[in-house]
Design an enzyme around this catalytic site. Sequence first.
Site, PDB file in Angstrom:
ATOM      1  N   ASN A 196     -19.207  -2.160  -9.854  1.00 24.91           N
ATOM      2  CA  ASN A 196     -18.802  -1.937 -11.232  1.00 24.91           C
ATOM      3  C   ASN A 196     -17.530  -2.696 -11.578  1.00 24.91           C
ATOM      4  O   ASN A 196     -17.253  -2.955 -12.739  1.00 24.91           O
ATOM      5  CB  ASN A 196     -18.605  -0.441 -11.480  1.00 24.91           C
ATOM      6  CG  ASN A 196     -18.363  -0.129 -12.939  1.00 24.91           C
ATOM      7  OD1 ASN A 196     -18.991  -0.699 -13.818  1.00 24.91           O
ATOM      8  ND2 ASN A 196     -17.421   0.764 -13.201  1.00 24.91           N
ATOM      9  N   ASP A 230      -8.356  -0.614   4.207  1.00 26.50           N
ATOM     10  CA  ASP A 230      -9.790  -0.497   3.902  1.00 26.50           C
ATOM     11  C   ASP A 230     -10.619  -1.023   5.067  1.00 26.50           C
ATOM     12  O   ASP A 230     -11.588  -1.762   4.875  1.00 26.50           O
ATOM     13  CB  ASP A 230     -10.136  -1.249   2.613  1.00 26.50           C
ATOM     14  CG  ASP A 230     -11.473  -0.809   2.014  1.00 26.50           C
ATOM     15  OD1 ASP A 230     -11.991   0.246   2.440  1.00 26.50           O
ATOM     16  OD2 ASP A 230     -11.990  -1.514   1.140  1.00 26.50           O
ATOM     17  N   LYS A 280     -14.564 -14.118  -6.398  1.00 29.32           N
ATOM     18  CA  LYS A 280     -14.536 -12.668  -6.539  1.00 29.32           C
ATOM     19  C   LYS A 280     -14.085 -12.338  -7.951  1.00 29.32           C
ATOM     20  O   LYS A 280     -12.992 -12.701  -8.380  1.00 29.32           O
ATOM     21  CB  LYS A 280     -13.604 -12.042  -5.511  1.00 29.32           C
ATOM     22  CG  LYS A 280     -13.629 -10.520  -5.520  1.00 29.32           C
ATOM     23  CD  LYS A 280     -12.818  -9.943  -4.364  1.00 29.32           C
ATOM     24  CE  LYS A 280     -12.887  -8.428  -4.332  1.00 29.32           C
ATOM     25  NZ  LYS A 280     -12.111  -7.856  -3.200  1.00 29.32           N
ATOM     26  N   PHE A 289     -22.609  -7.052  -6.050  1.00 28.55           N
ATOM     27  CA  PHE A 289     -22.169  -6.547  -7.345  1.00 28.55           C
ATOM     28  C   PHE A 289     -21.545  -5.171  -7.157  1.00 28.55           C
ATOM     29  O   PHE A 289     -22.029  -4.360  -6.353  1.00 28.55           O
ATOM     30  CB  PHE A 289     -23.341  -6.406  -8.311  1.00 28.55           C
ATOM     31  CG  PHE A 289     -23.654  -7.646  -9.103  1.00 28.55           C
ATOM     32  CD1 PHE A 289     -22.664  -8.315  -9.800  1.00 28.55           C
ATOM     33  CD2 PHE A 289     -24.950  -8.128  -9.162  1.00 28.55           C
ATOM     34  CE1 PHE A 289     -22.954  -9.452 -10.530  1.00 28.55           C
ATOM     35  CE2 PHE A 289     -25.255  -9.262  -9.896  1.00 28.55           C
ATOM     36  CZ  PHE A 289     -24.251  -9.929 -10.579  1.00 28.55           C
TER      37      PHE A 289
END
Length: 836
Positions: free
Chosen positions: A237, A366, A256, A235
Amino acid sequence: MAVNDQYELYCLADRLFYDTADRRGIEIPDFAVAGREVPRGWSHQPSDTWFHYAPTGHDVPPQGWKIHVSAGLADAARVLEIVWDYCVERDIPFKFLRSRSVVTMLNSKGAARGASGKLVTIYPRQDCLELTLKELDGLLAGVRGPYILSDLRYGDGPLFVRYGGFVARRCVAANGDLVPAMENDRGELVPDVRGPSFTVPDWVELPGFLTPHLEARNAVTTTELPYAVESVMHFSNGGGVYLATDRRSGERVVLKEARPMAGLDAAERDAVARLQHEREVLRRLDGLDCVPGYRDYFVLGDHHFLVMEFVDATPLQRTLVRTFPLTKADATAESIAEYTVWALDTLPKVRAAIEALHERGVVFCDLHPNNILVTPEGRLVLIDFEVATFVEDRGRSVLAHPAFQAPADRRGADVDHYALACLTLGLFAPQLTITVPLARAKASQLGRLIVDTFPVPPELVKRAVHTISGPIGGGPTASVTLGDPMAAMARAILASATPERADRLFPGDPAQFRPGGGVNLAHGAAGVLFALDAAGAGRFPDLEEWLLRQRPESPPGFYDGLHGVAYVLDRFGHVDRALDLVDRAMAGRWRELDLGLWSGLAGIGLNLLHLGLDARPLVELCAERLPDDVPETSGGANPRAGLLYGLSGPALLFLRAYDHTRDPALLDLAERALRLDLKRCVLTSDGSLQVNQGWRTLPYLDEGSVGIAIVLADLLRQRPGSSLAAALPDLLKVGRCRFFVQPGLFAGRAGMVMADRTLIPGLDWHVLPYRDGIAFPGDQLLRLSMDFATGTAGVLYALSGTPLPFTHPLGAEPYAVPGGVPLRPPAKEVIGAPNS
């Protein structure tokens, strides 16, 4: 160490230190409405995140149904003007987030899910709740904002409601923390839970007019989807990640989720925009073995879902944590060499995957170990492409792990090259590339430490260092001597002092911006001045005068409040002022506190004993509330274990009370408390005994095995024949480890030094230059800290050999630290201008 995104808010204002967004460094403009004159007959209270407004002379109920207004950044300024005019005209108290930067941070991907989305909080009269919602709903028609997960949505607009506290009250939660509280139907204070789902307290009835809104909320289900959700994988936000099965084909897939207008990044894109972008990236990369296959995309109840191939694999981070040899007490040259072989075998595979992306025109942006999966068969897969860019755009990362985030001068494919270089160092110095922005020379120093510790090719490390920062100080083997490191730490601490500020004297953890945090022992001026004195660096009357001037609204506890400040002032000879603080602390509701040493009864009782005051009520209350049994696992919903938060704190109180009374029943209580803390410990694979929290084991001073060991050794001075004696060697065995992610006293290497002085040289993994001295990063490693609990003062205190207050050293005598302890800082570099 998982990075706590809440710390990022305190990184906005200063390059070197945690600070509030409205203080120093970059200018962070507030919303225009914040510049309005405070209405006549109203009070205004600003904080680092909220602006509070309330009519004076009006009684605000302690709790009730509150209204939250959500709004995206495009509508935020207009919403604030509407709400201001509405509430001021009707004398309704309210508060709002002070700036766009704060809104972005508190709605970011890593922000707390329960609280995210709230732009305004309104405290209406309860008999006018329905009318207030109805009128505001009309005024705010067309406004869009993120869904507030903790609340019930009113209609389909930006208004949400939740029952909770209106005024600041606190109580002790099941895990021992002081948390926001409200009163139940029996008049008891209970936690005011603000989780990611809407709930109504048992003793509260949902107003009838809200029933249709609850029914509408519950009407959205997943039963009609062609996918059966099996479990939650993660999880944030921005949404969830779920493991599911395609009902049509039987294939296991990953769903997702993206919540609209939530999970903002630095470019103010929401989770939906990033998920749609990720869909396009996966389509471009379709067919690459190092990328999950694209399957589907759909929308359900405004939430967007990307469907991907499920790769049954282990994140590289999990393998690193499990196998990194320097965090094991039984590390050998052979295990270090074996790990090095694995790391050197893994790096080319990651590089090949990145190059495959670049050939398709995609920059990952990333790259970090949690986004790298490795299957049992050896397939390496990169995941999470929501911030990927295209090579031709020459873009840069806007939402990356801070230990791998490229500086602003890296663009396009160079962003991935930087992250690859950080991964090269990070496999041998986990997380520590996060400190490179604090001093460019740090990469070079880390490289030298890695070459000295692991049988890794020097040229590989040298290339990584060059990619990160260029050839500094002669390459990875450079070293600089700064003389006595304790004197260098004292110089850095004193150079950081800001006596012109009223909120804090020395920079430290963000906790110093809580009530009383700027003065307390853990994070404030009292702790830093205490450490300087204990280390022989001297007394500083002008800085003590700053502390004496303060009149903090602090909790009563020892490390977090008034008793700790009183302890230090008494040590400095300010006895009357110390006793005044104790009187203030004992005038409050101290009986409701937890048992712990950090903020509870044990710390207060120990300080009363130290001051020669009557501590019997606290000793008796601790004895009365000492549990008969505890679960085997601490953490989560269970109270913590260890010195500062567990039952070792009350055990220490019983031992010091025994010193005064010689009552053997107190030794029985101390032994019982320690036995309960030891029940929460588990023998790890390297033979060390550590506190078990279910998902991790902890060795540290605050809530780990070393804190328990210090108190157990104290007990064994009085009861050498105790059956608990067998646990002591295993509790201390963790001192053989050679690597700890953080340097701090309570949750890092400095605290381990309190138990094993041979760990001192390893502090050079963390040391950084500051002015003409050296300093250490605080918790999360994102900024320097000078405080006692997390930063340089705590490291200085540990090197001094002085035991923690109320404890005895593990050896017969405190260790005398010789001058010139062989810390090896990075190349000398002045990285702080005056009061920077």
